[in-house]
Scaffold this motif. Structure first.
Motif, short mmCIF file in Angstrom:
data_model
loop_
_atom_site.label_atom_id
_atom_site.label_comp_id
_atom_site.label_asym_id
_atom_site.label_seq_id
_atom_site.Cartn_x
_atom_site.Cartn_y
_atom_site.Cartn_z
N MET A 46 38.53 25.62 30.31
CA MET A 46 38.93 25.66 31.71
C MET A 46 40.22 26.47 31.86
SD MET A 46 38.80 24.43 34.88
CE MET A 46 39.95 24.22 36.20
N SER A 47 41.15 26.23 30.97
CA SER A 47 42.45 26.90 31.09
C SER A 47 42.33 28.41 30.91
CB SER A 47 43.41 26.33 30.05
OG SER A 47 44.62 27.01 30.10
N LEU A 48 41.57 28.83 29.92
CA LEU A 48 41.44 30.26 29.69
C LEU A 48 40.62 30.94 30.77
CD1 LEU A 48 41.04 30.33 25.82
CD2 LEU A 48 43.05 30.86 27.18
N SER A 49 39.58 30.26 31.27
CA SER A 49 38.79 30.88 32.33
C SER A 49 39.60 30.98 33.62
CB SER A 49 37.50 30.10 32.56
OG SER A 49 37.78 28.78 32.96
N ALA A 50 40.44 29.99 33.90
CA ALA A 50 41.30 30.07 35.09
C ALA A 50 42.32 31.18 34.93
CB ALA A 50 42.00 28.74 35.33
N THR A 51 42.78 31.41 33.72
CA THR A 51 43.71 32.51 33.47
C THR A 51 43.03 33.85 33.72
OG1 THR A 51 44.88 31.18 31.84
CG2 THR A 51 45.25 33.55 31.77
N VAL A 52 41.80 33.98 33.31
CA VAL A 52 41.06 35.22 33.54
C VAL A 52 40.87 35.46 35.04
CG1 VAL A 52 38.82 36.34 33.24
CG2 VAL A 52 39.91 35.20 31.32
N VAL A 53 40.50 34.42 35.77
CA VAL A 53 40.34 34.54 37.23
C VAL A 53 41.67 34.91 37.88
CG1 VAL A 53 39.79 33.25 39.33
CG2 VAL A 53 38.35 33.03 37.32
N ALA A 54 42.75 34.29 37.44
CA ALA A 54 44.07 34.59 38.00
C ALA A 54 44.46 36.03 37.72
CB ALA A 54 45.11 33.63 37.42
N VAL A 55 44.17 36.52 36.53
CA VAL A 55 44.47 37.92 36.19
C VAL A 55 43.68 38.86 37.09
CG1 VAL A 55 44.20 39.66 34.40
CG2 VAL A 55 45.20 37.46 33.84
N VAL A 56 42.43 38.53 37.35
CA VAL A 56 41.62 39.36 38.25
C VAL A 56 42.23 39.37 39.65
CG1 VAL A 56 39.36 39.52 39.37
CG2 VAL A 56 39.51 39.11 36.92
N PHE A 57 42.65 38.21 40.14
CA PHE A 57 43.30 38.13 41.45
C PHE A 57 44.55 39.00 41.49
CE2 PHE A 57 41.72 33.65 42.86
CZ PHE A 57 40.48 34.19 43.14
N LEU A 58 45.38 38.90 40.47
CA LEU A 58 46.64 39.64 40.46
C LEU A 58 46.40 41.15 40.37
CD1 LEU A 58 48.71 37.28 38.18
CD2 LEU A 58 49.07 37.69 40.60
N LEU A 59 45.44 41.57 39.59
CA LEU A 59 45.15 43.00 39.50
C LEU A 59 44.50 43.51 40.78
CD1 LEU A 59 43.98 43.28 35.79
CD2 LEU A 59 46.20 43.87 36.78
N ALA A 60 43.68 42.68 41.42
CA ALA A 60 43.09 43.08 42.70
C ALA A 60 44.17 43.23 43.76
CB ALA A 60 42.05 42.06 43.14
N SER A 61 45.24 42.45 43.65
CA SER A 61 46.32 42.58 44.63
C SER A 61 46.98 43.95 44.53
CB SER A 61 47.36 41.48 44.43
OG SER A 61 48.15 41.72 43.29
N LEU A 62 47.02 44.53 43.34
CA LEU A 62 47.59 45.87 43.20
C LEU A 62 46.71 46.91 43.87
CD1 LEU A 62 48.82 45.91 39.50
CD2 LEU A 62 50.20 45.78 41.57
N VAL A 63 45.40 46.72 43.78
CA VAL A 63 44.47 47.68 44.38
C VAL A 63 44.53 47.59 45.91
CG1 VAL A 63 42.04 48.28 44.60
CG2 VAL A 63 42.96 47.63 42.37
N LEU A 64 44.66 46.39 46.43
CA LEU A 64 44.58 46.19 47.88
C LEU A 64 45.93 46.23 48.59
CD1 LEU A 64 41.92 43.36 47.95
CD2 LEU A 64 41.61 45.76 48.50
N GLU A 65 47.02 46.42 47.87
CA GLU A 65 48.33 46.35 48.51
C GLU A 65 48.56 47.45 49.54
OE1 GLU A 65 51.94 47.20 46.27
OE2 GLU A 65 50.68 48.10 44.74
N ARG A 66 47.98 48.62 49.34
CA ARG A 66 48.19 49.71 50.31
C ARG A 66 47.20 49.65 51.46
NH1 ARG A 66 50.28 55.25 48.29
NH2 ARG A 66 50.38 55.38 50.53
N ARG A 67 46.01 49.12 51.20
CA ARG A 67 45.01 49.05 52.26
C ARG A 67 45.27 47.91 53.22
NH1 ARG A 67 40.14 49.76 48.14
NH2 ARG A 67 40.63 51.86 47.49
#
Length: 102
Positions: free
Chosen positions: A1-22
């Motif tokens: 659970m902990s590692l899968s939540a970390t992976v999901v969190a990393v995806v959220f954080l990296l997606a925030s970089l992509v969407l920050e200008r849009r």
């Protein structure tokens, strides 16, 4: 659970970089969601006493948070909305000179 939540969190954080200008609001919401997902993923493992899993999850989390924070706040700096130009740059269309006096 902990590692899968970390992976999901990393995806959220990296997606925030992509969407920050849009869409700044969506990018900011993904940063907050990613941080809360990291906390929700690491907390049960910490309470259960799984030291190795907690260490790996926190090491990944800290590395990603530092990377995202650097990209968004230090290197990127404040960004102007699309269609605007930075101060001091010449306008796209030169100004029209005044009509000569007759």
């Amino acid at each position: 659970m902990s590692l899968s939540a970390t992976v999901v969190a990393v995806v959220f954080l990296l997606a925030s970089l992509v969407l920050e200008r849009r869409a700044a609001a969506v990018g900011n919401a993904l940063v907050v969601g990613g941080l809360l997902t990291l906390v929700a993923g690491v907390a049960p493992a910490a309470v259960a006493g799984e030291q190795g899993v907690v260490f790996v999850a926190l090491a990944v989390a800290v590395a990603v948070v530092l990377f995202v924070g650097y990209r968004r706040f230090v290197r990127g700096g404040p960004r102007a909305p699309r269609g605007t130009r930075p101060p001091g740059t010449p306008p796209a269309v030169p100004p029209v000179p005044p009509a000569p006096a007759a």
